[in-house]
Design an enzyme around this catalytic site. Structure first.
Site, PDB file in Angstrom:
ATOM      1  CD  GLU A 163      12.949 -31.359 -31.434  1.00 46.48           C
ATOM      2  OE1 GLU A 163      13.334 -30.563 -31.123  1.00 46.48           O
ATOM      3  OE2 GLU A 163      13.358 -32.114 -32.392  1.00 46.48           O
ATOM      4  CD  GLU A 375      12.051 -31.201 -36.703  1.00 48.86           C
ATOM      5  OE1 GLU A 375      13.351 -30.724 -36.268  1.00 48.86           O
ATOM      6  OE2 GLU A 375      11.011 -30.808 -36.189  1.00 48.86           O
TER       7      GLU A 375
END
Ligand SMILES: C[C@@]1(C(=O)O)OC[C@H]2O[C@@H](O)[C@H](O)[C@@H](O)[C@H]2O1
Length: 470
Positions: A163, A375
């Site tokens: 990320e 995720e």
């Protein structure tokens, strides 16, 4: 079942949020160890000094993973545990921890998926400039090579970064994460060094001869214009450009999106390329892409609004951008409340259709790249009734998102695994320990005792039925 045989039903964590032992056995400090100790930096002054002590309890936790039936476990390596100053002298006790963890997982036929960087940069490297310094990218490649050498015989699934939009976005634009800079030009150059580090680490991986796959993990965040007014449509397209194209194109196409690149070059003269950078990016495309999906954002034009960077860290429903405190950037775009939306206590819109649409949009733009949902989960304060953690909302959330993945697979997407965030309740960076995501509850009032939640027993059946029973 829509899910192929061998589909990896897993769960995920990250080192700083789960391990603790922040000074154990020679580990060096990370930028999060330093930042989280700053007064006011995190909600309720929480930090990862102890977290949930996975560092000392990993055998008990892996036994729970085995009982859950997990096929794979996604975790990150704390760079400063292996290299306390970021490079040079290896801390063998740090190597031993991850080596023992990997052996414990393999003993239970659980496939490790390693993330090399989940935001915890060695503090010593930050003092040399962090991601703004090219030397950090070089240090990252040496760290990656060390991990390939020591764990590559047993680990087949690798990702370099988790990320970038968060650790660069909050680190260099909003300032909410370390190093707490607020300067988009510096953010773009730092982000470029991350892409260079990634590409060089991919090249090193392929030269290492490891029989495995290496990829990148990004936020998958769909954007919907609030109206079909041209300015809202344009704002939403710009958000797509920044949150998706800028962060995915360099690792899946090997180049930046041309229009935005021209913009950053004319505005700030960044990213500055060193000789060879363009070829490095072009020649080291990922084997897979990891998608972290939580929420959808509704987007509107933001001609006059000040740049608002507020987020809801308290879990008081409606106190985030729903309360009119809109997150956005003046003249570019802003995220606004969806009047028909269903929201979590932290003001994240629950929108499973966004996962199906997002997976198919990635496939449309990048072709048949293998996908892992690395995720996905519901952050909530789980109710405890008669001593049981009755996290029905989490079961509903995961059930809807598993169905969304099944839809995408039926429409031709090559999705190979699903790693709900998170295996166990752990530290939520700026939201403390009350924002729970786990299948396993951790009782901070009872010496971090572990307790299976209702969702633990539900996910067991999802796994044994390969996604059929949900
Ligand atoms: C901010 C927060 C949280 O703890 O709530 O969102 C959920 C999950 O998002 C992921 O992108 C991060 O890798 C992970 O560390 C978690 O971080």
């Amino acid at each position: 079942s829509a899910f192929p045989d061998g589909f990896l039903w897993g769960a995920a964590t990250a080192a700083y949020q789960v391990e603790g032992g922040y000074q154990a056995d020679g580990k060096g400090p990370s930028i999060w160890d330093e930042f989280a100790h700053r007064p006011g930096a995190t909600y309720q002054g929480t930090n990862g000094d102890v977290a949930v002590d996975h560092y000392h309890r990993f055998r008990e936790d892996v036994a729970l993973m085995a009982e859950l039936g997990m096929k794979s476990y996604r975790f990150s390596i704390a760079w400063p545990r292996l290299l306390p100053t970021g490079r040079g002298e290896v801390n063998e006790a740090g190597i031993a921890f991850y080596s023992d963890l990997i052996d414990e997982l393999l003993k239970h036929q659980i496939e490790p998926m390693i993330t090399l960087y989940h935001w915890d940069l060695p503090l010593a490297l930050q003092q040399e400039g962090g991601w703004e310094a090219r030397t950090t990218a070089d240090a990252f490649v040496d760290y990656a090579r060390l991990c390939y050498q020591r764990f590559g015989d047993r680990v087949k699934l690798w990702s370099t970064f988790n990320e970038t939009v968060v650790f660069i976005g909050h680190g260099y634009i909003t300032g909410a994460h370390p190093p707490a800079v607020q300067d988009p030009a510096r953010a773009v150059q730092a982000c470029h060094h991350v892409f260079v580090a990634h590409a060089a680490a991919v090249a090193a991986f392929r030269q290492s001869g490891i029989s495995g796959q290496i990829g990148f993990v990004n936020v998958l965040q769909p954007h919907t214009p609030r109206s079909n007014a041209p300015e809202d449509v344009a704002a939403s397209a710009l958000a797509d450009g920044i949150y998706t194209h800028w962060l995915y194109d360099p690792v899946l196409k090997g180049e930046y999106p041309a229009e935005l690149l021209a913009k950053t070059q004319s505005l700030w003269g960044v990213p500055r390329f060193a000789p060879g950078d363009a070829d490095l990016l072009r020649n080291n495309i990922c084997d897979f892409i990891g998608l972290n999906f939580y929420k959808r954002e509704m987007v509107a034009a933001n001609p006059h609004g000040d740049t608002q960077l507020t987020a809801n860290h308290s879990g008081t429903r409606g106190s985030g951008h729903q309360a009119g405190k809109e997150f956005g950037f003046k003249g570019l775009f802003k995220f606004v409340r969806n009047p028909d939306g269903v929201y979590t206590d932290w003001d994240w819109e629950i929108y499973p259709q966004g996962l199906t649409d997002g997976i198919l949009a990635i496939k449309a733009r990048y072709g048949d790249v293998p996908i892992y949902i690395t995720e996905n989960g519901l952050g909530a304060k789980d109710p405890i009734i008669d001593g049981e953690v009755v996290d029905d909302d989490r079961i509903d959330y995961l059930r809807q998102h598993i169905a969304a993945i099944a839809d995408a697979i039926e429409q031709g997407a090559d999705v190979r695994g699903y790693y709900p965030w998170s295996f166990i309740d752990l530290l939520s960076w700026l939201n403390g320990y009350q924002k729970q995501y786990g299948f396993v509850y951790v009782d901070h009032a009872r010496a971090l005792a572990r307790q299976r939640k209702k969702s633990f027993f539900w996910y067991q059946k999802v796994i044994t039925s390969n996604g059929e029973q949900r």
